[in-house]
Structures are given as structure tokens and as C-alpha cells.
Design a protein around this motif. Structure first.
Motif, PDB file in Angstrom:
ATOM      1  N   PRO A 114     -22.349 -31.904  -0.532  1.00 43.98           N
ATOM      2  CA  PRO A 114     -22.403 -32.084   0.922  1.00 43.98           C
ATOM      3  C   PRO A 114     -22.334 -30.737   1.629  1.00 43.98           C
ATOM      4  O   PRO A 114     -21.758 -29.780   1.126  1.00 43.98           O
ATOM      5  N   THR A 115     -22.932 -30.681   2.801  1.00 43.54           N
ATOM      6  CA  THR A 115     -22.902 -29.460   3.590  1.00 43.54           C
ATOM      7  C   THR A 115     -21.726 -29.561   4.556  1.00 43.54           C
ATOM      8  O   THR A 115     -21.862 -30.124   5.631  1.00 43.54           O
ATOM      9  N   LEU A 116     -20.621 -29.037   4.148  1.00 38.91           N
ATOM     10  CA  LEU A 116     -19.433 -29.058   4.997  1.00 38.91           C
ATOM     11  C   LEU A 116     -18.550 -27.889   4.628  1.00 38.91           C
ATOM     12  O   LEU A 116     -18.739 -27.259   3.599  1.00 38.91           O
ATOM     13  N   SER A 117     -17.584 -27.604   5.484  1.00 42.11           N
ATOM     14  CA  SER A 117     -16.605 -26.568   5.179  1.00 42.11           C
ATOM     15  C   SER A 117     -15.236 -27.070   5.586  1.00 42.11           C
ATOM     16  O   SER A 117     -15.085 -27.786   6.581  1.00 42.11           O
ATOM     17  N   LEU A 118     -14.257 -26.724   4.791  1.00 42.75           N
ATOM     18  CA  LEU A 118     -12.868 -27.126   5.034  1.00 42.75           C
ATOM     19  C   LEU A 118     -12.255 -26.139   6.008  1.00 42.75           C
ATOM     20  O   LEU A 118     -12.162 -24.949   5.737  1.00 42.75           O
ATOM     21  N   VAL A 119     -11.857 -26.657   7.174  1.00 43.90           N
ATOM     22  CA  VAL A 119     -11.298 -25.805   8.217  1.00 43.90           C
ATOM     23  C   VAL A 119      -9.785 -25.738   8.121  1.00 43.90           C
ATOM     24  O   VAL A 119      -9.172 -24.700   8.326  1.00 43.90           O
ATOM     25  N   GLY A 120      -9.149 -26.871   7.783  1.00 39.10           N
ATOM     26  CA  GLY A 120      -7.702 -26.898   7.706  1.00 39.10           C
ATOM     27  C   GLY A 120      -7.211 -28.156   7.037  1.00 39.10           C
ATOM     28  O   GLY A 120      -7.956 -29.108   6.828  1.00 39.10           O
ATOM     29  N   VAL A 121      -5.925 -28.134   6.682  1.00 43.55           N
ATOM     30  CA  VAL A 121      -5.280 -29.279   6.044  1.00 43.55           C
ATOM     31  C   VAL A 121      -3.973 -29.535   6.775  1.00 43.55           C
ATOM     32  O   VAL A 121      -3.222 -28.611   7.069  1.00 43.55           O
ATOM     33  N   ILE A 122      -3.708 -30.816   7.071  1.00 47.22           N
ATOM     34  CA  ILE A 122      -2.445 -31.215   7.703  1.00 47.22           C
ATOM     35  C   ILE A 122      -1.778 -32.207   6.775  1.00 47.22           C
ATOM     36  O   ILE A 122      -2.343 -33.256   6.461  1.00 47.22           O
ATOM     37  N   ILE A 123      -0.569 -31.855   6.295  1.00 49.09           N
ATOM     38  CA  ILE A 123       0.212 -32.760   5.453  1.00 49.09           C
ATOM     39  C   ILE A 123       1.515 -33.019   6.183  1.00 49.09           C
ATOM     40  O   ILE A 123       2.303 -32.100   6.420  1.00 49.09           O
ATOM     41  N   ASP A 124       1.733 -34.293   6.542  1.00 45.87           N
ATOM     42  CA  ASP A 124       2.920 -34.681   7.295  1.00 45.87           C
ATOM     43  C   ASP A 124       3.486 -35.937   6.650  1.00 45.87           C
ATOM     44  O   ASP A 124       2.997 -37.040   6.884  1.00 45.87           O
ATOM     45  N   GLY A 125       4.501 -35.771   5.831  1.00 40.31           N
ATOM     46  CA  GLY A 125       5.075 -36.909   5.134  1.00 40.31           C
ATOM     47  C   GLY A 125       4.061 -37.492   4.177  1.00 40.31           C
ATOM     48  O   GLY A 125       3.521 -36.817   3.310  1.00 40.31           O
TER      49      GLY A 125
END
Length: 189
Positions: free
Chosen positions: A94-105
């Protein structure tokens, strides 16, 4: 007293003459142009061009087609894949890029930039992104799966890396346990 030379008189006369032409053009409007009306359009039938040598069969040109002129390597263009070959080929990444990750609980979100959206979109485990399913979200990368192919997208490189089929990365086999307060304090060496 200053004397006027013949050249100055000649140039002054030319300027006066040009000024007179401009005044004439400005005072007298130009004649109206008439455009002839077009009658019905007529179509002319053009016969197809004959071949240079009509006695040669089309198979005589296979040598020319085998070495395309506009390809630098002059190798023939491969035929399109058959439906069986197309089904066996792995899907394109896929043509995408990972900008950020949010892990909350227990909630894990990946912020992705996809070509279909001008803004970053969020996806959690199980969501569909460009035909791929998000299977895991880690602090520094995500794993997408389509059929038997898995791709990992990292925050650092934002480029897909191939994973072996049905395998997760060995050092990241399971998501980190959240710390109290919902903030992950995991640090990588």
C-alpha cells in the motif's frame, strides 16, 4: 546659441511623421472586418494508408516487435499475466506512511497518511487501510496483512519491509503492556 544639425532635423521630422500617423489611427476608427459565415460541415472520407509492402504477412514483422526501438535494453515487452499468474502474484504494497502511534491503555491507534486523504487518518487493530488489514500496532511500527502477505511500516523509515508469511517480527511478537497512567515507557536499545 545652439546649432541644429541635419541629423537632428531628420530625426525630428520622422518623429513628427510617426506622431501624425498615430493621431490619424486614433481619430479614424478601423473598418469593420467581416467574417464569412460557415455553411454546413462536410466530412471527407480518407481511405486507410496501404502497407509499404502488402505482400508480406504480419508475422514477417515479429523480428522488429521482438526488439522495441524505444526501450534501452531492446528486450521485448513481456505479455500481460494470465489470470492464474495474477492471482498467484503477491499484492503490491500500500502507498502510505506511518505518521505516529498513540497507545493509551488497551487502545492502540496508528496515524497514517494515505493518498486518498489530505489529512492523516487513524486506524486501530482490525481496521481496513487501502485493502490491507491492520494486525498489530507497536510504539515504533505497525503490521498490515493482506491474504498471506504481511508488511511492516516503521516510523523511522516510512517504507514497507517484507515479513515472512505468517510471522511477526521476533523481538516484537506481542504488544508492550501499558504502564499505569496509559503511557508506554518502553525504550528500545
Amino acid at each position: 546659441m545652439r546649432y541644429v544639425t541635419r541629423l537632428q532635423l531628420l530625426l525630428g521630422g520622422i518623429c513628427f511623421l510617426l506622431l501624425g500617423v498615430l493621431a490619424y489611427e486614433w481619430m479614424i476608427p478601423p473598418a469593420k472586418a467581416t467574417v464569412p459565415a460557415l455553411r454546413g460541415r462536410t466530412r471527407v472520407a480518407v481511405p486507410p494508408l496501404p502497407l509499404a509492402n502488402p505482400s508480406l504477412p504480419i508475422e514477417a514483422f515479429d523480428v522488429i516487435n521482438a526488439r522495441p526501438l524505444f526501450k534501452p535494453d531492446r528486450k521485448p515487452v513481456p505479455p500481460p499475466p494470465t489470470p492464474a499468474e495474477a492471482a498467484a502474484a503477491p499484492p503490491p504494497p500500500p502507498t502510505l506512511s506511518l505518521v505516529g502511534v498513540i497507545i493509551d491503555g488497551s487502545r492502540q491507534l496508528a496515524l497514517l497518511r494515505v493518498p486518498q486523504s489530505p489529512l492523516a487518518v487513524s486506524a486501530s487493530v482490525g481496521d481496513d487501510v487501502a485493502g490491507w488489514r491492520v494486525t498489530a500496532v507497536y510504539p515504533d511500527h505497525i503490521v498490515l496483512r493482506r491474504d498471506t502477505t504481511e508488511m511492516a511500516f516503521s516510523l523511522n523509515s516510512n517504507r514497507p519491509s517484507d515479513l515472512a508469511d505468517d510471522q511477526a517480527p521476533p523481538d516484537r511478537a506481542k504488544p508492550p503492556a501499558p504502564s499505569p497512567g496509559g503511557i508506554s515507557n518502553e525504550q528500545k536499545p
